[in-house]
Design a protein around this motif. Structure first.
Motif, PDB file in Angstrom:
ATOM      1  N   SER A   1       0.828  -1.205   0.000  1.00 29.00           N
ATOM      2  CA  SER A   1       0.000   0.000   0.000  1.00 29.00           C
ATOM      3  C   SER A   1       0.861   1.254   0.000  1.00 29.00           C
ATOM      4  O   SER A   1       2.035   1.220   0.377  1.00 29.00           O
ATOM      5  CB  SER A   1      -0.929   0.020   1.228  1.00 29.00           C
ATOM      6  N   ILE A   2       0.253   2.349  -0.423  1.00 27.22           N
ATOM      7  CA  ILE A   2       0.834   3.685  -0.347  1.00 27.22           C
ATOM      8  C   ILE A   2      -0.186   4.591   0.329  1.00 27.22           C
ATOM      9  O   ILE A   2      -1.380   4.539  -0.001  1.00 27.22           O
ATOM     10  CB  ILE A   2       1.203   4.228  -1.734  1.00 27.22           C
ATOM     11  N   SER A   3       0.270   5.400   1.279  1.00 28.31           N
ATOM     12  CA  SER A   3      -0.645   6.228   2.055  1.00 28.31           C
ATOM     13  C   SER A   3      -0.125   7.650   2.173  1.00 28.31           C
ATOM     14  O   SER A   3       1.084   7.883   2.220  1.00 28.31           O
ATOM     15  CB  SER A   3      -0.845   5.648   3.464  1.00 28.31           C
ATOM     16  N   ILE A   4      -1.049   8.581   2.223  1.00 29.49           N
ATOM     17  CA  ILE A   4      -0.730   9.970   2.529  1.00 29.49           C
ATOM     18  C   ILE A   4      -1.617  10.404   3.689  1.00 29.49           C
ATOM     19  O   ILE A   4      -2.757   9.949   3.833  1.00 29.49           O
ATOM     20  CB  ILE A   4      -0.929  10.904   1.315  1.00 29.49           C
TER      21      ILE A   4
ATOM     22  N   ALA B   1      -6.520  10.857   6.194  1.00 27.51           N
ATOM     23  CA  ALA B   1      -5.584   9.950   5.544  1.00 27.51           C
ATOM     24  C   ALA B   1      -6.252   9.265   4.361  1.00 27.51           C
ATOM     25  O   ALA B   1      -7.469   9.027   4.361  1.00 27.51           O
ATOM     26  CB  ALA B   1      -5.072   8.907   6.535  1.00 27.51           C
ATOM     27  N   PHE B   2      -5.448   8.938   3.375  1.00 28.57           N
ATOM     28  CA  PHE B   2      -5.906   8.205   2.194  1.00 28.57           C
ATOM     29  C   PHE B   2      -4.894   7.108   1.883  1.00 28.57           C
ATOM     30  O   PHE B   2      -3.685   7.355   1.877  1.00 28.57           O
ATOM     31  CB  PHE B   2      -6.045   9.136   0.990  1.00 28.57           C
ATOM     32  N   SER B   3      -5.372   5.885   1.636  1.00 33.59           N
ATOM     33  CA  SER B   3      -4.502   4.750   1.342  1.00 33.59           C
ATOM     34  C   SER B   3      -4.986   4.020   0.099  1.00 33.59           C
ATOM     35  O   SER B   3      -6.203   3.856  -0.108  1.00 33.59           O
ATOM     36  CB  SER B   3      -4.466   3.774   2.522  1.00 33.59           C
ATOM     37  N   TYR B   4      -4.031   3.570  -0.685  1.00 33.37           N
ATOM     38  CA  TYR B   4      -4.323   2.740  -1.861  1.00 33.37           C
ATOM     39  C   TYR B   4      -3.503   1.462  -1.738  1.00 33.37           C
ATOM     40  O   TYR B   4      -2.306   1.513  -1.481  1.00 33.37           O
ATOM     41  CB  TYR B   4      -3.974   3.456  -3.158  1.00 33.37           C
ATOM     42  N   GLU B   5      -4.134   0.311  -1.870  1.00 27.67           N
ATOM     43  CA  GLU B   5      -3.435  -0.959  -1.721  1.00 27.67           C
ATOM     44  C   GLU B   5      -3.682  -1.859  -2.925  1.00 27.67           C
ATOM     45  O   GLU B   5      -4.665  -1.708  -3.650  1.00 27.67           O
ATOM     46  CB  GLU B   5      -3.854  -1.661  -0.435  1.00 27.67           C
TER      47      GLU B   5
END
Length: 279
Positions: free
Chosen positions: A69-72, A274-278
């Motif tokens: 995942s990548i998160s901001i 927060a926002f995450s894409y996995e």
């Protein structure tokens, strides 16, 4: 050269010390330690969490990561216009664990404080995971980019007992190196331990104890309610400083969006999103 302790921020009608604004607790002045969105909503509990931001929280959580995942994330301490904390993190699965990288920074005019975590968690047993994190931080001012760098590490452990119970612990900063010996910071070891309990597949309870030499014991905890597959509600509290928190998580096919807010009586609200894409 501008003195680190002498830096101040001009606001209409008042002078506010930068180091009071830059981090919420004096014991954290040496590093940027803004909690993850889930942790912030649960009163600061994190040792039994896994997923985004495990690189800077309990590194053992990386051992139970199932998806990369990548998160901001962005936080606004006490709703101050001059101060914001931004975080970019990534977790990348390996054969028996995951590699985690996190970079966080906050900036004011003439002052920037940044932190970088490189961590790895591995599953030692189907129900036990351990992790190690290397922590780099730096304070930069107008005259000097590397004004106050530092280096330390943390060790974490997580264990799952049956399906309902989780145990977690972390030792933070057992060894610390800082360029400026007299810089306000936190050089002593901290031990954090706790547990979580899930029941009826609809809720989870979290409770933790944080031990820091020379400081009061910190007890924190919270609860998470699973309304359906897409919505989770969170609430929590912390005794030192007295803080009440709440939040919500929205889960989609490959993305999650989370929001939390913490309230301290003497300082006000601190929202985090927060926002995450996995994958």
């Amino acid at each position: 050269m501008i003195s680190q302790l002498g830096l101040k921020l001009k606001r209409p009608g008042i002078w506010i010390p930068v180091f009071f604004l830059s981090l919420m607790q004096a014991r954290l002045c040496g590093q940027v330690q803004w909690p993850g969105c889930a942790s912030a909503a649960l009163g600061g509990a994190f040792v039994c969490l896994e997923g985004p931001l495990s690189s800077s929280q309990n590194q053992a959580g990386l051992g139970f990561t199932e998806h990369s995942s990548i998160s901001i994330q962005h936080g606004r301490p006490f709703l101050l216009e001059e101060l914001g904390v931004s975080t970019l993190s990534g977790e990348f699965c390996t054969e028996r664990g995951a590699l985690g990288i996190l970079f966080s920074t906050l900036g004011l005019h003439g002052l920037r404080k940044s932190t970088f975590w490189l961590a790895y968690g591995q599953r030692l047993h189907p129900r036990v995971s351990a992790g190690l994190g290397l922590h780099f931080w730096n304070t930069s001012i107008l005259e000097q980019v590397l004004f106050a760098p530092g280096l330390s590490f943390a060790l974490g452990l997580q264990a799952r007992i049956r399906e309902q119970w989780k145990l977690g612990a972390r030792i933070l900063h057992p060894l610390v190196w800082e360029r400026l010996r007299d810089a306000p910071g936190d050089r002593s070891m901290r031990i954090e331990c706790g547990f979580s309990y899930s029941f009826f597949s609809v809720a989870s309870l979290y409770a933790e104890l944080h031990v820091h030499p020379g400081a009061p014991l910190i007890m924190c905890g919270g609860a998470e309610w699973i309304l359906n597959r897409q919505i989770r509600l969170r609430t929590g509290m912390r005794n030192e400083p007295l803080t009440f928190s709440w939040g919500i998580l929205l889960a989609f096919k490959n993305c999650t969006v989370a929001f939390s807010c913490a309230y301290r009586s003497e300082m006000g609200l601190s929202p985090t999103s927060a926002f995450s894409y996995e994958w």
